[in-house]
Design an enzyme around this catalytic site. Structure first.
Site, PDB file in Angstrom:
ATOM      1  N   LYS A  46      -0.995 105.120 -66.586  1.00  0.00           N
ATOM      2  CA  LYS A  46      -1.381 104.359 -65.337  1.00  0.00           C
ATOM      3  C   LYS A  46       0.603 104.768 -64.435  1.00  0.00           C
ATOM      4  O   LYS A  46       0.426 105.274 -62.901  1.00  0.00           O
ATOM      5  CB  LYS A  46      -1.588 102.907 -65.615  1.00  0.00           C
ATOM      6  CG  LYS A  46      -1.854 101.829 -64.167  1.00  0.00           C
ATOM      7  CD  LYS A  46      -1.788 100.664 -64.423  1.00  0.00           C
ATOM      8  CE  LYS A  46      -1.445  99.961 -62.736  1.00  0.00           C
ATOM      9  NZ  LYS A  46      -3.006 100.010 -61.767  1.00  0.00           N
ATOM     10  N   HIS A  65     -15.333  96.591 -47.653  1.00  0.00           N
ATOM     11  CA  HIS A  65     -14.154  97.789 -48.409  1.00  0.00           C
ATOM     12  C   HIS A  65     -13.698  98.230 -47.921  1.00  0.00           C
ATOM     13  O   HIS A  65     -12.649  99.689 -48.540  1.00  0.00           O
ATOM     14  CB  HIS A  65     -15.598  98.426 -49.707  1.00  0.00           C
ATOM     15  CG  HIS A  65     -16.144  97.834 -50.263  1.00  0.00           C
ATOM     16  ND1 HIS A  65     -17.665  96.797 -50.134  1.00  0.00           N
ATOM     17  CD2 HIS A  65     -15.831  96.654 -51.602  1.00  0.00           C
ATOM     18  CE1 HIS A  65     -18.361  96.649 -50.892  1.00  0.00           C
ATOM     19  NE2 HIS A  65     -17.437  95.783 -51.946  1.00  0.00           N
TER      20      HIS A  65
END
Ligand code: GLN
Ligand code: ZN
Length: 754
Positions: free
Chosen positions: A21, A690
């Protein structure tokens, strides 16, 4: 001589401390180079193989910088046209497909079967040129440089089935173009020295169409002679009616899910072709409980007696569980002894092999394992008699509101006196940097609870002032005290526990740390009443909406115990929430929302199991919401717009008001509700939260007017399509002001009409 081999289908790739990540995100921010990212990836793979070195076979190409379906697309040359022809590097194209970039939008992302993992949906069209377009699988096979390495790919029929972006296109028509590429991949792998290849076809867990069956036959006639021996893999459930077809395919090995479908093991032995390998997925690859060795031995020994040779593995890739329990120092030590993450599961495989081969001195392994299993069965937090008695006492009437919707609607209207087209939000307001910093400071002990609470109160106060200023009809407290909509409740309920580092990949670089439900769930004390009450006091005459997460969502986003049924766990959570809702009602909260964004994703893969699931899911929700008076208004919220399959269940929830996301298409969504004659009130999201874009008054007005074509004004609510926590304040306020103005305009127009 009996031969037991142990192997694995896939290993978590994010790294023990989420190294992947961090490396990927640093690359995205241009804080590191491609070479640096590839170096981290290479080290992670080494560590991955190191951790699996005790196995007889281990997967290669299960590693991914983003997603294994996306890797498959790049391997086959399936790159969206808008990205394929750009001048970017291959890696840039890869991430552009996953996440979009300044010139192109991303491909769609959706859930991988019934897991919480999301894959990038391949974009295939007549313009796609299928050809080997990536060397990843060959490079990683070379890097592994061990005879144990077994490359993994996703099978053609599953791949095409999951490509379906356009509803009316039959993607199987591309099979004849895609198969030669698969053949070439396999033959190249054979040339590089691969003995086996693992081909995942979890499509076998679904109901197969006649065409898909035919495609599977055609596919494996070609692939089984193309190169390495083929291990055909199914997971995520039983083969059911597909079992005979599965075992009739001309491959060299077959893997089945013996955790979800232990009853199929006997049939598998009967149908296994002469000389083929049977691989049994005996450890749960999707859940985190230690296995019961006794049970596994009982299942496997008869197979060994008949076949002599058997392979054992986790049921599916271990991608769906965290890396390792190492470092979980805060977990209660007894609870910890009941758990097995990826590394512990691999150790379990070794133990089982030792037991099956009667390795000298291994007797204690079985004994120790049975002790652990027993300690869980008798633990006082696992079976709580009081909870069980409450469940037994339940009667049908506990699952139903007292009056019909029409009667409730009248008494709610009388009490709440809401205007036509009432306006509200979904619950959360921006989780600002300040909120996150304060929470972190409190968690690290740098702030006392009193200080943190004082800050939160101030937050609630200001969120309410803002809403009054904006002119919303029904207010919320904004949820600043919640880190996550499941964890927040789990932390306050008995029966839940949490890990420090139990991360699982959700999509790309996004990881989640699911709570663990290990015991009977109950509520020691009220969870949200204090906040809602405080908010109601500040709001004065304006109605305040209480906000809870529903039982099915809590279940779906956690690792759940496997010793009682999911429906029983859902019922226990439903009971706990019922008490919370009654307490909210007594505290003067007249509107309560129970979010269930996960109901749809819990649907079983096989059609014949869907009704049963929906029955208990609906029951758990209704148990939580049915205790209130007629005049208390129950809302629910769902975060998707495809209701086709579940509209009946959604209506059965009998929520007074439902708010839904409309990102796909408001028309298509509302059409389902209209055709079904959905009777209760609806708040279709009138703008998309969003993105930070501020919708204009006209746009929102058009959206409300469009909704009025499907829902009568008396049943229509106006709200954004989801919570606002990921947004910033300026755009939130501007958008909501426009929403209120648009609503007022429509109200005026409606008045003229009357
Ligand atoms: N009440 C939650 C919120 O507003 C709902 C979140 C969700 O729908 N996932 O954030
Ligand atoms: Zn939502």
């Amino acid at each position: 001589m009996n031969s037991i081999k142990i192997h694995n289908l896939g290993y978590p790739r994010i790294g023990k401390n989420r190294e992947l990540k961090k490396a990927v995100e640093a690359y995205w921010k241009a804080e590191s180079t491609e070479a640096e990212l590839q170096e981290v990836a290479s080290q992670l793979r080494q560590a991955q193989w190191q951790a699996q070195s005790q196995l007889d076979y281990m997967p290669v190409n299960d590693f991914s910088l983003y997603d294994q379906m996306l890797d498959m697309s790049f391997l086959l040359g399936v790159v969206p046209e808008r990205i394929r022809d750009s001048s970017s590097t291959e890696l840039e194209k890869y991430f552009a497909t996953a996440r979009g970039n300044s010139c192109s939008c991303a491909s769609e992302m959706t859930k991988w079967f019934n897991t919480n993992y999301h894959y990038i949906v391949p974009e295939i069209s007549d313009a796609t040129e299928f050809k080997i377009s990536s060397t990843k699988i060959f490079d990683e096979f070379r890097q592994a440089s061990t005879s144990k390495a077994r490359p993994v790919i996703i099978g053609p029929v599953t791949y095409l089935a999951l490509s379906a972006t356009e509803k009316d296109v039959d993607y199987l028509k591309y099979l004849s173009q895609i198969l030669p590429v698969y053949v070439e991949i396999l033959s190249r792998l054979a040339d590089s020295g691969a003995e086996w290849v693992q081909i995942d076809e979890p499509i076998f867990s679904l109901d197969l169409s006649v065409e898909q069956r035919q495609a599977l036959i055609e596919t494996y006639e070609k692939l089984s002679v193309a190169g390495p021996k083929v291990l055909l893999v199914n997971y995520f459930g039983e083969l059911g009616e597909n079992l005979e077809l599965f075992f009739s395919l001309p491959v060299h090995g077959f893997h089945i899910d013996a955790v979800e479908a232990p009853a199929e093991v006997g049939k598998a032995v009967d149908f296994l072709p002469q000389g083929a390998i049977l691989s049994l997925g005996v450890l749960d690859g999707k859940n985190i409980w230690r296995s019961d060795y006794r049970q596994i031995l009982d299942l496997v020994k008869p197979v060994v007696d008949v076949l002599g040779t058997v392979w054992l593995a986790p049921s599916c890739s271990l991608l769906h569980v965290p890396h390792s329990l190492e470092g979980e120092s805060k977990l209660d030590s007894e609870i910890k002894s009941w758990l097995a993450f990826a590394d512990e599961k691999l150790q379990e495989l070794c133990d089982i092999k030792d037991l099956l081969t009667n390795k000298l001195g291994c007797d204690h392994i079985l004994f120790d394992n049975q002790q652990v299993i027993k300690s869980k069965q008798i633990h006082e937090k696992v079976v709580v008699e009081r909870v069980r008695r409450e469940q037994q006492k339940l009667q049908r009437q506990d699952f139903e509101r007292q009056a019909s919707f029409e009667e409730r609607q009248k008494s709610q209207q009388l009490k709440l006196q809401l205007p036509l087209l009432p306006t509200t939000t979904i619950g959360s307001f921006p989780q600002t940097k300040e909120i996150r910093q304060n929470r972190a400071a409190f968690k690290k002990g740098k702030k006392t609870y009193e200080q943190y609470e004082a800050f939160l109160k101030q937050e609630v106060c200001s969120v309410i002032e803002q809403q009054i200023e904006i002119g919303l009809d029904i207010l919320v407290h904004g949820e600043p005290e919640r880190n996550d909509m499941v964890e927040y409740f789990g932390e306050q309920l008995e029966g839940f526990t949490f890990t420090a580092n139990g991360w699982v990949q959700s999509y790309g670089s996004r990881c989640v740390k699911p709570p663990i439900i290990f015991g009977d769930v109950w509520r020691p004390e009220p969870m949200t009443v204090k906040w809602s009450q405080l908010a109601q006091e500040i709001a004065g005459d304006k109605p305040m909406k209480g906000m809870l997460t529903g039982p099915v969502t809590m279940l779906k986003w956690s690792f759940v115990r496997n010793d009682i049924s999911l429906s029983d766990v859902a019922q226990q959570i439903g009971l706990a929430l019922r008490q919370e809702i009654l307490d909210l009602e007594s505290a003067g909260i007249e509107i309560i929302q129970v979010d269930e964004p996960a109901i749809r994703e819990g649907l079983p893969l096989k059609n014949d199991q869907k009704d049963n699931y929906l029955d208990w899911a609906v029951d758990a929700f209704k148990l939580s919401t049915s205790g209130v008076n007629d005049s208390t208004q129950i809302h629910t919220h769902m975060c998707y717009s495809d209701f086709n399959e579940i509209i009946e269940a959604v209506a059965a929830l009998d929520a007074d008001v439902i708010s839904v996301e409309t990102s796909r298409s408001q028309q298509a969504l509302l059409n389902v509700f209209k055709e079904f004659r959905y009777p209760n009130e609806i708040g279709p999201g009138v703008y998309d939260i969003h993105s930070p874009r501020i919708p204009s008054v006209e746009e929102i007005k058009a959206s409300i007017e469009a909704a009025l074509n499907y829902v009568d004004a008396e049943r229509l609510w106006v709200n954004p399509d989801c919570g606002l926590k990921t947004r910033a304040w300026p755009e939130t306020k501007a958008a909501l002001l426009n929403m209120i103005e648009a609503t007022q305009k429509v109200r005026e127009e409606l008045k003229v009409l009357v």
